[in-house]
Design a protein around this motif. Sequence first.
Motif, PDB file in Angstrom:
ATOM      1  N   GLN A 214       0.187   1.474  -5.873  1.00 30.37           N
ATOM      2  CA  GLN A 214       0.733   0.142  -5.632  1.00 30.37           C
ATOM      3  C   GLN A 214       0.505  -0.284  -4.175  1.00 30.37           C
ATOM      4  N   LYS A 215       0.737   0.657  -3.250  1.00 31.30           N
ATOM      5  CA  LYS A 215       0.495   0.364  -1.839  1.00 31.30           C
ATOM      6  C   LYS A 215      -0.972   0.078  -1.581  1.00 31.30           C
ATOM      7  N   LYS A 216      -1.831   0.833  -2.228  1.00 29.32           N
ATOM      8  CA  LYS A 216      -3.262   0.613  -2.029  1.00 29.32           C
ATOM      9  C   LYS A 216      -3.652  -0.791  -2.477  1.00 29.32           C
ATOM     10  N   TYR A 217      -3.183  -1.186  -3.665  1.00 23.17           N
ATOM     11  CA  TYR A 217      -3.491  -2.537  -4.148  1.00 23.17           C
ATOM     12  C   TYR A 217      -2.934  -3.602  -3.188  1.00 23.17           C
ATOM     13  N   TYR A 218      -1.733  -3.356  -2.634  1.00 20.68           N
ATOM     14  CA  TYR A 218      -1.129  -4.327  -1.700  1.00 20.68           C
ATOM     15  C   TYR A 218      -1.977  -4.458  -0.434  1.00 20.68           C
TER      16      TYR A 218
ATOM     17  N   GLU B 183      -3.938  -7.566   1.021  1.00 23.29           N
ATOM     18  CA  GLU B 183      -3.655  -8.042   2.384  1.00 23.29           C
ATOM     19  C   GLU B 183      -4.946  -8.168   3.177  1.00 23.29           C
ATOM     20  N   ALA B 184      -5.834  -7.171   3.040  1.00 27.14           N
ATOM     21  CA  ALA B 184      -7.094  -7.240   3.775  1.00 27.14           C
ATOM     22  C   ALA B 184      -7.936  -8.408   3.299  1.00 27.14           C
TER      23      ALA B 184
ATOM     24  N   LYS C  83      -5.208  -8.036  11.876  1.00 28.10           N
ATOM     25  CA  LYS C  83      -4.476  -7.822  10.616  1.00 28.10           C
ATOM     26  C   LYS C  83      -5.405  -7.294   9.514  1.00 28.10           C
ATOM     27  N   GLU C  84      -6.619  -7.859   9.450  1.00 29.86           N
ATOM     28  CA  GLU C  84      -7.578  -7.400   8.436  1.00 29.86           C
ATOM     29  C   GLU C  84      -7.942  -5.935   8.668  1.00 29.86           C
ATOM     30  N   GLU C  85      -8.177  -5.599   9.951  1.00 32.47           N
ATOM     31  CA  GLU C  85      -8.537  -4.199  10.267  1.00 32.47           C
ATOM     32  C   GLU C  85      -7.390  -3.253   9.933  1.00 32.47           C
ATOM     33  N   SER C  86      -6.148  -3.699  10.229  1.00 29.60           N
ATOM     34  CA  SER C  86      -4.978  -2.864   9.917  1.00 29.60           C
ATOM     35  C   SER C  86      -4.835  -2.657   8.406  1.00 29.60           C
ATOM     36  N   ALA C  87      -5.064  -3.688   7.609  1.00 32.26           N
ATOM     37  CA  ALA C  87      -4.953  -3.576   6.153  1.00 32.26           C
ATOM     38  C   ALA C  87      -6.048  -2.661   5.610  1.00 32.26           C
ATOM     39  N   THR C  88      -7.276  -2.785   6.178  1.00 28.64           N
ATOM     40  CA  THR C  88      -8.369  -1.909   5.727  1.00 28.64           C
ATOM     41  C   THR C  88      -8.059  -0.451   6.018  1.00 28.64           C
ATOM     42  N   ASN C  89      -7.515  -0.180   7.219  1.00 28.56           N
ATOM     43  CA  ASN C  89      -7.139   1.195   7.565  1.00 28.56           C
ATOM     44  C   ASN C  89      -6.035   1.723   6.648  1.00 28.56           C
ATOM     45  N   ALA C  90      -5.097   0.838   6.302  1.00 32.06           N
ATOM     46  CA  ALA C  90      -4.015   1.235   5.401  1.00 32.06           C
ATOM     47  C   ALA C  90      -4.562   1.610   4.016  1.00 32.06           C
ATOM     48  N   VAL C  91      -5.582   0.855   3.561  1.00 28.64           N
ATOM     49  CA  VAL C  91      -6.202   1.172   2.266  1.00 28.64           C
ATOM     50  C   VAL C  91      -6.848   2.554   2.305  1.00 28.64           C
ATOM     51  N   GLU C  92      -7.556   2.850   3.386  1.00 30.85           N
ATOM     52  CA  GLU C  92      -8.208   4.155   3.500  1.00 30.85           C
ATOM     53  C   GLU C  92      -7.179   5.286   3.558  1.00 30.85           C
ATOM     54  N   ALA C  93      -6.104   5.072   4.293  1.00 28.72           N
ATOM     55  CA  ALA C  93      -5.063   6.095   4.380  1.00 28.72           C
ATOM     56  C   ALA C  93      -4.402   6.313   3.017  1.00 28.72           C
ATOM     57  N   THR C  94      -4.175   5.225   2.307  1.00 29.59           N
ATOM     58  CA  THR C  94      -3.561   5.353   0.980  1.00 29.59           C
ATOM     59  C   THR C  94      -4.482   6.098   0.009  1.00 29.59           C
TER      60      THR C  94
END
Length: 377
Positions: free
Chosen positions: A145-149, A153-154, A195-206
């Motif tokens: 769910q976090k990954k999809y979010y 966001e990205a 913000k886009e870079e932060s969301a992309t990093n969050a996707v990779e971490a997830t």
Amino acid sequence: MTHDNASESSSMTVEPACPPMRLAFIAVASLALGIVTNRMLNASANESFTGEVQVETMVVRAPVDGILQSWHVAEGETVDPDVLLCEIGGHNLARQIQIQEQEVARLEARLAALQAEVDVKVHEHVRELDGDIYQAELQTADLLQKKYYHELEAMAWRDTLESYEESQNLQLTENGVDGPAQSELTDRQINALLKEESATNAVEATEAQLRICNQRLDKLQQQKQTLHERVRLAVGVSEVELHLAQSRDTLNQLTQEQEQQVIRSTRIGTIANFRRRPGEYVQAGEVLADMFQLGESYVRANIPSSQSHQFSVDTTVKCQFPNGETRTGVVTNVAVATSPETSPTRTATGPTVPLRIEPTGALWPQMPVGGHVTIVR
């Protein structure tokens, strides 16, 4: 004329007759010669030979070493198939079998207890593993769910950044400036880019967290599949099963040995010639007694080889028994070789040829095996 008649009478004088004694001698000699010739012909035609009554014989052998315990039949007794003849002991197998049966029963009870313990422990561990699997599945779902979010966001910040660029280009065009904007990024564009870079990093971490969760799920599932076998090994079920299998094999071997110690008849026959008595030691393969097939008797005759040409298969002969009865028989086998030189059947006249004569016609009278019968050709 008278003189001529006298001459004829003197010339025709009759010779004297043979003396009576000579005639008698000739008659007696002719009669004796005829009697001798007749006897010689009869003797030649009815020459007799001696044979012995034989039967098809089986032997009772000891299957194992041991002490002959007892005979359950008597000599001369006729038995049916599967009748107990005798028993061999001396190895105390009954006691060994009893001890081994107790050992098998003990191991079976021990195995049942261990299997119950395994079931209890497996149930407990399965419950714990199911809880861990459930938590891992919940964590995986949350990470998905976090990954999809973060992906959404990205995408949203990427669209926002593109809209800022389009707005800036449109404003420059209205101001009469052709081509892409060469000015520095505005604060809004910088913020959208971050913000886009932060969301992309969050996707990779997830995604990394998801891989770890999936690996844990696979490990938990594998542990659940191998749990039963691992608990069996830890409790000691496999060792007890091995001991139980060995004990059962030993029990089967002892039971087979005990069955071999009991000797039974394999067909109808008459028991004769006990070689061993109860209490005597016997070896495996040793002959203990004979079993005669009295219903299949025949005569074995040894004919001098010089006269064997008179006999062939299907030759009919007369058998004269000691009780005075005469029966007919037929030759069913003529040996292709003479008896060995060391054979007691050889006669002073030379080697002999064995014949087998079987009954034909009326039944033969009962005779002991080995009894002599006169064979007349």
